[in-house]
Design a protein around this motif. Structure first.
Motif, PDB file in Angstrom:
ATOM      1  N   ASP A 113       0.827  -1.203   0.000  1.00 14.73           N
ATOM      2  CA  ASP A 113       0.000   0.000   0.000  1.00 14.73           C
ATOM      3  C   ASP A 113       0.867   1.262   0.000  1.00 14.73           C
ATOM      4  N   VAL A 114       1.910   1.262   0.811  1.00 11.58           N
ATOM      5  CA  VAL A 114       2.820   2.410   0.880  1.00 11.58           C
ATOM      6  C   VAL A 114       3.580   2.575  -0.432  1.00 11.58           C
ATOM      7  N   ALA A 115       3.939   1.459  -1.050  1.00 11.32           N
ATOM      8  CA  ALA A 115       4.763   1.504  -2.265  1.00 11.32           C
ATOM      9  C   ALA A 115       4.061   2.199  -3.419  1.00 11.32           C
ATOM     10  N   ARG A 116       2.741   2.296  -3.381  1.00 14.43           N
ATOM     11  CA  ARG A 116       2.013   2.938  -4.476  1.00 14.43           C
ATOM     12  C   ARG A 116       2.402   4.415  -4.622  1.00 14.43           C
ATOM     13  N   ASP A 117       3.008   5.004  -3.593  1.00 16.19           N
ATOM     14  CA  ASP A 117       3.347   6.422  -3.623  1.00 16.19           C
ATOM     15  C   ASP A 117       4.689   6.719  -4.276  1.00 16.19           C
ATOM     16  N   TYR A 118       5.354   5.690  -4.820  1.00 16.58           N
ATOM     17  CA  TYR A 118       6.698   5.896  -5.354  1.00 16.58           C
ATOM     18  C   TYR A 118       6.812   5.361  -6.783  1.00 16.58           C
ATOM     19  N   ARG A 119       7.579   6.080  -7.574  1.00 15.76           N
ATOM     20  CA  ARG A 119       7.953   5.637  -8.919  1.00 15.76           C
ATOM     21  C   ARG A 119       9.424   5.210  -8.898  1.00 15.76           C
ATOM     22  N   ALA A 120       9.786   4.358  -9.819  1.00 11.44           N
ATOM     23  CA  ALA A 120      11.193   3.958  -9.912  1.00 11.44           C
ATOM     24  C   ALA A 120      12.090   5.163 -10.135  1.00 11.44           C
ATOM     25  N   THR A 121      11.586   6.145 -10.904  1.00  9.59           N
ATOM     26  CA  THR A 121      12.407   7.326 -11.198  1.00  9.59           C
ATOM     27  C   THR A 121      12.581   8.230  -9.989  1.00  9.59           C
ATOM     28  N   ASP A 122      11.758   8.023  -8.932  1.00  9.90           N
ATOM     29  CA  ASP A 122      11.918   8.804  -7.699  1.00  9.90           C
ATOM     30  C   ASP A 122      13.118   8.332  -6.885  1.00  9.90           C
ATOM     31  N   LEU A 123      13.517   7.072  -7.090  1.00 13.79           N
ATOM     32  CA  LEU A 123      14.439   6.420  -6.172  1.00 13.79           C
ATOM     33  C   LEU A 123      15.885   6.586  -6.609  1.00 13.79           C
ATOM     34  N   THR A 124      16.735   6.886  -5.646  1.00 19.83           N
ATOM     35  CA  THR A 124      18.174   6.870  -5.903  1.00 19.83           C
ATOM     36  C   THR A 124      18.774   5.528  -5.534  1.00 19.83           C
ATOM     37  N   ARG A 125      18.058   4.763  -4.721  1.00 18.31           N
ATOM     38  CA  ARG A 125      18.475   3.421  -4.323  1.00 18.31           C
ATOM     39  C   ARG A 125      17.237   2.531  -4.303  1.00 18.31           C
TER      40      ARG A 125
END
Length: 387
Positions: free
Chosen positions: A124-136
């Protein structure tokens, strides 16, 4: 990002409604693949790369490793848990264990607290993130057969593949971070004698009498072990040995030829499984040195090592800051020692309560959901978003 997946109650209902019991009894034992594919399907919709890795010879037991972002970037965070549950009591539940039921500001169902609730919340929490948001990378790791031998975690350790640098295992800790827990081993001790008619003890060799000597020696070992290495900070601040099962003989008028004792030994960091098992066996064997009885041993549970993550590890400090609680120690075991062995600094931290685990009417309090969600967002921000 608004992911095209159900909201948290629906996620949890689907996982609870997908039975995944693990048990030493083959008649009850199930696989977890259906639950893993259910979870993996949602995560793929959010852009995760999902792999189901078989555990052992059965195709229906798998570890799910779902990765968002560049796995080659290294470091990153794993939100980890097991998809299997314990069996349930047919007559102990007020509702269907496989139907998520909401009442009294709680979600009831098998695995809600131990620990499908955490995995549903991670998705549920993961829905708030895109791969392009992540540095790791952000990894959601769902293992098999934790309840019946930790086979999934052992397989990951043996493969030597570290999916992330830091890990949070969402076992039920009441939102308190845990950095230390005890290890465990289980052993069967079997005393063998010779059957005969009870009218004359000389007609046989009484295995129960032999076990009396073994039991006395094992209890002395237990008492000595408790004083050998104090373990401050644990609820029970020393090693423990429980004499949990004993049975022997088949009739009062027969000299018993066999008697079996089963023990559970739990130990804090600083002890290793193999030397403790060897010492237990030596104590039992020595107790029969002057007896005509024989003795045999069997590993009932190979064992789980004790876990200790350094107090100054980054994941420990982050968990303490986000919860406002000092990392503690518990007497039960988890997969944490196996993940630490892979090079992942691991904290145990989940929304449920351990006294709900393995109980009829298992539930997850709704008041724990938003605080755990905030903690997960904080951890993702710390380990996956910052350079």
């Amino acid at each position: 990002m608004a992911g095209r997946i159900p909201d948290f109650p629906e996620l949890l209902a689907a996982l609870v409604g997908t039975p995944s019991i693990s048990c030493a009894d083959p008649a009850i034992d199930m696989g977890n693949r259906a639950a893993a594919e259910c979870l993996g399907g949602w995560l793929e919709d959010l852009g995760f790369d999902c792999r189901c890795l078989p555990v052992g010879p059965r195709d229906d037991k798998v570890n799910l490793i779902a990765t968002l972002g560049d796995a080659e970037a290294g470091d990153g965070l794993a939100l980890a848990g097991h998809l299997d549950t314990v069996p349930y009591d047919d007559n102990g539940w007020d509702s269907d264990p496989f139907t998520l039921t909401r009442r009294d500001s709680r979600y009831y169902g098998l695995g809600t607290t131990d620990m499908k609730g955490f995995l549903a919340l991670a998705a549920d929490v993961a829905r708030d993130y895109r791969a392009t948001d992540l540095t790791r990378p952000l990894v959601i790791l769902a293992s098999a057969d934790e309840e019946c031998g930790m086979d999934g975690a052992r397989a990951l350790r043996d493969a030597g593949h570290r999916p992330a640098r830091h890990a949070v295992i969402g076992e039920p800790t009441g939102l308190v971070p845990i950095r230390r827990h005890k290890g465990i081993l289980m052993e069967a001790i079997r005393v063998t004698g010779h059957a005969g008619h009870s009218s004359n003890p000389a007609f046989g060799v009484n295995a129960i009498d032999g076990m009396r000597q073994v039991l006395n020696a094992v209890c002395r070992f237990r008492d000595e072990l408790a004083t050998r290495a104090p373990a401050p900070g644990f609820p029970v601040d020393h090693a423990t040995l429980n004499t949990g099962v004993i049975h022997g003989g088949d009739s009062p008028n027969r000299i018993p030829a066999r008697c079996e004792l089963q023990v559970d030994l739990r130990f804090p960091p600083g002890f290793d499984i193999a030397p403790l098992r060897d010492e237990l066996r030596a104590v039992a064997h020595e107790a029969l040195a002057e007896s005509d009885c024989g003795i045999e041993f069997e590993e009932l549970f190979t064992g789980t090592p004790a876990m200790e993550t350094a107090a100054d590890a980054e994941i420990v400090r982050a968990a303490e800051q986000l919860t406002g609680r000092t990392a503690a120690a518990v007497d039960f075991g988890t997969e944490g020692s196996f993940y630490n062995a892979l090079g992942m600094d691991t904290v145990i931290l989940g929304p449920g309560d351990i006294d709900q685990a393995h109980q009829p009417n298992e539930f997850l309090g709704m008041d724990r959901i938003d605080p755990m969600r905030d903690i997960l967002h904080g951890l993702i921000g710390r380990f996956c978003l910052r350079p």
